[in-house]
Design a protein around this motif. Sequence first.
Motif, PDB file in Angstrom:
ATOM      1  N   THR A 195      33.791  34.513  33.641  1.00  0.00           N
ATOM      2  CA  THR A 195      33.830  35.976  33.660  1.00  0.00           C
ATOM      3  C   THR A 195      34.101  36.577  35.042  1.00  0.00           C
ATOM      4  O   THR A 195      34.865  37.551  35.132  1.00  0.00           O
ATOM      5  CB  THR A 195      32.511  36.540  33.094  1.00  0.00           C
ATOM      6  OG1 THR A 195      32.289  35.977  31.795  1.00  0.00           O
ATOM      7  CG2 THR A 195      32.573  38.047  32.966  1.00  0.00           C
ATOM      8  N   PRO A 196      33.527  36.072  36.141  1.00  0.00           N
ATOM      9  CA  PRO A 196      33.785  36.710  37.442  1.00  0.00           C
ATOM     10  C   PRO A 196      35.259  36.807  37.822  1.00  0.00           C
ATOM     11  O   PRO A 196      35.715  37.860  38.280  1.00  0.00           O
ATOM     12  CB  PRO A 196      33.004  35.828  38.423  1.00  0.00           C
ATOM     13  CG  PRO A 196      31.899  35.265  37.616  1.00  0.00           C
ATOM     14  CD  PRO A 196      32.488  35.023  36.263  1.00  0.00           C
ATOM     15  N   HIS A 197      36.030  35.743  37.626  1.00  0.00           N
ATOM     16  CA  HIS A 197      37.439  35.832  38.027  1.00  0.00           C
ATOM     17  C   HIS A 197      38.227  36.741  37.086  1.00  0.00           C
ATOM     18  O   HIS A 197      39.227  37.332  37.482  1.00  0.00           O
ATOM     19  CB  HIS A 197      38.058  34.432  38.128  1.00  0.00           C
ATOM     20  CG  HIS A 197      38.694  33.924  36.865  1.00  0.00           C
ATOM     21  ND1 HIS A 197      37.959  33.459  35.813  1.00  0.00           N
ATOM     22  CD2 HIS A 197      40.004  33.814  36.502  1.00  0.00           C
ATOM     23  CE1 HIS A 197      38.786  33.085  34.842  1.00  0.00           C
ATOM     24  NE2 HIS A 197      40.032  33.283  35.231  1.00  0.00           N
TER      25      HIS A 197
ATOM     26  N   LEU B  88      32.393  39.069  45.893  1.00  0.00           N
ATOM     27  CA  LEU B  88      31.040  39.639  45.813  1.00  0.00           C
ATOM     28  C   LEU B  88      30.935  40.683  44.710  1.00  0.00           C
ATOM     29  O   LEU B  88      29.989  40.675  43.908  1.00  0.00           O
ATOM     30  CB  LEU B  88      30.657  40.254  47.160  1.00  0.00           C
ATOM     31  CG  LEU B  88      30.273  39.297  48.289  1.00  0.00           C
ATOM     32  CD1 LEU B  88      29.972  40.085  49.559  1.00  0.00           C
ATOM     33  CD2 LEU B  88      29.070  38.446  47.893  1.00  0.00           C
ATOM     34  N   LEU B  89      31.904  41.583  44.661  1.00  0.00           N
ATOM     35  CA  LEU B  89      31.857  42.663  43.681  1.00  0.00           C
ATOM     36  C   LEU B  89      31.983  42.124  42.261  1.00  0.00           C
ATOM     37  O   LEU B  89      31.270  42.573  41.350  1.00  0.00           O
ATOM     38  CB  LEU B  89      32.971  43.670  43.970  1.00  0.00           C
ATOM     39  CG  LEU B  89      32.976  44.950  43.135  1.00  0.00           C
ATOM     40  CD1 LEU B  89      31.655  45.691  43.272  1.00  0.00           C
ATOM     41  CD2 LEU B  89      34.136  45.857  43.553  1.00  0.00           C
ATOM     42  N   SER B  90      32.863  41.147  42.052  1.00  0.00           N
ATOM     43  CA  SER B  90      33.061  40.610  40.708  1.00  0.00           C
ATOM     44  C   SER B  90      31.837  39.826  40.239  1.00  0.00           C
ATOM     45  O   SER B  90      31.461  39.899  39.065  1.00  0.00           O
ATOM     46  CB  SER B  90      34.314  39.738  40.658  1.00  0.00           C
ATOM     47  OG  SER B  90      34.231  38.650  41.550  1.00  0.00           O
ATOM     48  N   PHE B  91      31.187  39.085  41.137  1.00  0.00           N
ATOM     49  CA  PHE B  91      29.972  38.353  40.750  1.00  0.00           C
ATOM     50  C   PHE B  91      28.840  39.326  40.434  1.00  0.00           C
ATOM     51  O   PHE B  91      28.078  39.122  39.488  1.00  0.00           O
ATOM     52  CB  PHE B  91      29.560  37.386  41.858  1.00  0.00           C
ATOM     53  CG  PHE B  91      30.296  36.078  41.821  1.00  0.00           C
ATOM     54  CD1 PHE B  91      29.754  34.974  41.181  1.00  0.00           C
ATOM     55  CD2 PHE B  91      31.536  35.948  42.408  1.00  0.00           C
ATOM     56  CE1 PHE B  91      30.432  33.764  41.139  1.00  0.00           C
ATOM     57  CE2 PHE B  91      32.232  34.751  42.382  1.00  0.00           C
ATOM     58  CZ  PHE B  91      31.682  33.656  41.742  1.00  0.00           C
TER      59      PHE B  91
ATOM     60  N   GLY C 160      35.328  40.826  26.429  1.00  0.00           N
ATOM     61  CA  GLY C 160      36.423  40.269  25.633  1.00  0.00           C
ATOM     62  C   GLY C 160      37.729  40.985  25.897  1.00  0.00           C
ATOM     63  O   GLY C 160      38.789  40.353  26.032  1.00  0.00           O
ATOM     64  N   TYR C 161      37.673  42.310  25.983  1.00  0.00           N
ATOM     65  CA  TYR C 161      38.876  43.094  26.305  1.00  0.00           C
ATOM     66  C   TYR C 161      39.408  42.731  27.686  1.00  0.00           C
ATOM     67  O   TYR C 161      40.614  42.509  27.873  1.00  0.00           O
ATOM     68  CB  TYR C 161      38.551  44.586  26.236  1.00  0.00           C
ATOM     69  CG  TYR C 161      39.586  45.463  26.898  1.00  0.00           C
ATOM     70  CD1 TYR C 161      40.808  45.730  26.282  1.00  0.00           C
ATOM     71  CD2 TYR C 161      39.345  46.022  28.159  1.00  0.00           C
ATOM     72  CE1 TYR C 161      41.760  46.518  26.907  1.00  0.00           C
ATOM     73  CE2 TYR C 161      40.288  46.815  28.785  1.00  0.00           C
ATOM     74  CZ  TYR C 161      41.500  47.053  28.153  1.00  0.00           C
ATOM     75  OH  TYR C 161      42.447  47.837  28.776  1.00  0.00           O
ATOM     76  N   LEU C 162      38.521  42.661  28.678  1.00  0.00           N
ATOM     77  CA  LEU C 162      38.940  42.311  30.034  1.00  0.00           C
ATOM     78  C   LEU C 162      39.554  40.912  30.082  1.00  0.00           C
ATOM     79  O   LEU C 162      40.530  40.674  30.807  1.00  0.00           O
ATOM     80  CB  LEU C 162      37.749  42.393  30.987  1.00  0.00           C
ATOM     81  CG  LEU C 162      37.150  43.783  31.228  1.00  0.00           C
ATOM     82  CD1 LEU C 162      35.930  43.684  32.139  1.00  0.00           C
ATOM     83  CD2 LEU C 162      38.184  44.728  31.828  1.00  0.00           C
ATOM     84  N   ALA C 163      38.985  39.980  29.300  1.00  0.00           N
ATOM     85  CA  ALA C 163      39.517  38.618  29.283  1.00  0.00           C
ATOM     86  C   ALA C 163      40.932  38.595  28.712  1.00  0.00           C
ATOM     87  O   ALA C 163      41.832  37.954  29.276  1.00  0.00           O
ATOM     88  CB  ALA C 163      38.593  37.712  28.463  1.00  0.00           C
TER      89      ALA C 163
END
Length: 333
Positions: free
Chosen positions: A53-55, A265-268, A304-307
Amino acid sequence: MAVSFRFLLSLYAIVPLSLALVWLDSAGFDHALREALPTSPSHFLLFQVLFGTPHIVASNLLLASHSDYLAAYKGKLIAMTGFIVLFFGVGSLFIPYRVLYLISACWTVYHVLKQQHGVAKVVCRLPNWAFHLQLWLSVSAGIFTYIGIFMHNSLEPEQAAQVLRIAVLLTAALCISTFICQRYVPNRLGWYFLWANTLLVVASCYVYSQQYYFLAILMPRLVHDITAYSFYVTHDVNRHGNRPENALFRLTASCRIPPAVVLPLLSFLLTYLLQAYGDDLVNLLLQTLFATQVYKAVTLGLIGYLALMHYYTEAFVWTAGSPLRRYIRFSGV
């Protein structure tokens, strides 16, 4: 800053390390590690926060935080959003869940392995037919391995055995193909990448056959995610290192945060907040305002949408001639 091919190749060290761990656990500890590991990485919140999910969040942030990228791809982003809403949203009312799951699984495997083969293509320099042969054999073997891992609890024993047999046959075909295609690789580094991608699939299939499902997913996930972050960080340093060009990097620069760590950092942080509190917060608001709840609105719906958007956009945002590619160069070739 440059993306180092030697660094990317070093990520594949997770393959022999995982195999050594499996053999050690089998020979010396009577499979104690296998019994302790979850049957799927998604069973660990920590795994979800560290991998996967983070990336995905990072790639969407990268596009959304730059107005010129949004302007360049506005039409594609709107069209894909509409498709996701109609097919996976409205379509879920009519299409069986297993069908949607299989489509998502195939797209996930294709995305992961397409990235690795796309990176290797620069140094392998295979003819088009050889590149596509390697890619599609890898993806086909990966899909059956993925299905065997994530659907093993819902498959009948004979079905599970058949899925494993197909995965093994496709993996064997990939090995034969690699032996044939290696003659077209003009340099040693390309040869290493060619076999690294093959062994990644071989090791995942083998570890899956030994029921170390967690490690079977961990290997390609770790290689894929860190490879992706190497592109994101290189882009941010080269675009914002000397003079920040958007509000996010101007804010972080004022806080003396180096551009190389802003997106990781922000994504984690966002991943942790979404995974740990997203669903509860949305349901609290919906219960308060409308006396209703939505099942996994954030962890399934939003993420799910972001993925799916990530799988779609990564296919073209780093290709030659794209506005993002201007900030990427390579070293170690």
